[in-house]
Design a protein around this motif. Structure first.
Motif, PDB file in Angstrom:
ATOM      1  N   ALA A 129      35.329  37.635  19.903  1.00  0.00           N
ATOM      2  CA  ALA A 129      36.044  37.999  18.687  1.00  0.00           C
ATOM      3  C   ALA A 129      37.041  36.891  18.417  1.00  0.00           C
ATOM      4  CB  ALA A 129      36.751  39.330  18.846  1.00  0.00           C
ATOM      5  N   LEU A 162      37.889  46.407  21.824  1.00  0.00           N
ATOM      6  CA  LEU A 162      36.742  45.541  21.586  1.00  0.00           C
ATOM      7  C   LEU A 162      35.448  46.337  21.456  1.00  0.00           C
ATOM      8  CD1 LEU A 162      37.545  42.546  23.959  1.00  0.00           C
ATOM      9  CD2 LEU A 162      37.327  42.452  21.467  1.00  0.00           C
ATOM     10  N   MET A 165      35.439  47.287  17.797  1.00  0.00           N
ATOM     11  CA  MET A 165      36.103  46.253  17.011  1.00  0.00           C
ATOM     12  C   MET A 165      35.907  46.485  15.508  1.00  0.00           C
ATOM     13  SD  MET A 165      35.867  42.124  17.420  1.00  0.00           S
ATOM     14  CE  MET A 165      34.120  42.062  17.035  1.00  0.00           C
TER      15      MET A 165
END
Length: 224
Positions: A129, A162, A165
């Motif tokens: 990310a 995450l 996300m």
């Protein structure tokens, strides 16, 4: 990652709980089937470690009950019964893996990690990310070649964000991911962990930001 440990032997339970905690997992413990069924019903577990010989019955009897309720949590069965017939019985009752006592902690942890990496739980061993990379196996976050110095709970917060996300993660889910049932949690404990994590990600120029909605939850987004 959150694990429910069902084990009645105090020394074994303590050793396993310590090993799992060292590897950044949140552990809830039940010493018998009655408590295990009640706790498992709460949901939110990434794996169940289940001893067979419990004070109130065979641990295998819990698995069909969970499956009947749609609970597909991966189950690692621990037992002193290590012959083929017993292993087959465990797998036929719905266990995902079977480990005979005594065993090496390294093997126990490796088998548990393997269960939690299966597609129903983790789509990949790593995720990126922005400039941030997270390794679900080694529980490490890095930006470029630099591994971030995160505490165990900061890692747990980051992992939970995450996995979802770009979506709002409710406070209740984050609390489950970061704190065990036995933890004494202050009202602002989660916000403190998120604030520290946000600062470290910003300082490392990770290319991500954590936004929050008061009283609702947090979400992680890419900024570049």
């Amino acid at each position: 990652m959150r694990v429910l440990l069902v084990e009645d032997e105090p020394e074994m339970a303590s050793a396993l709980r310590a090993a799992l905690t060292r590897h950044d997992m949140i552990v809830d413990h039940a010493p018998n089937l009655f408590e295990a069924e009640a706790i498992a019903a709460l949901g939110g577990y990434d794996a169940l470690v289940l001893d067979r010989q419990l004070p109130d019955g065979d641990g295998l009897t819990l698995i069909p009950k969970l499956r009947a309720r749609g609970n597909l949590v991966p189950v690692l069965v621990l037992t002193v019964r290590g012959d083929v017939a017993d292993r087959v019985a465990g797998l036929d009752r719905g266990a995902d893996d079977y480990l005979a006592k005594p065993f090496a902690l390294e093997e126990f942890l490796a088998r548990l990690r393997a269960l939690m990496r299966r597609p129903a739980n983790v789509q990949s061993d790593k995720v990126r990310a922005g400039r941030l990379s997270f390794d679900f196996v080694n529980r490490e976050a890095s930006v470029g070649d630099v591994v971030l110095d995160l505490t165990r709970r900061e890692i747990l917060v980051l992992e939970a964000l995450l996995r979802r996300m770009g979506r709002m993660v409710p406070r209740a889910l984050l609390m489950e991911a970061v704190f065990s049932l036995d933890d004494e949690v202050q009202p602002n404990a989660l916000d403190t962990q998120v604030s520290r994590l946000r600062r470290k990600l910003t300082e490392a120029d990770g290319g991500v930001t954590i936004n929050g909605v008061r009283g609702v939850g947090y979400l992680l987004r890419e900024t570049q």
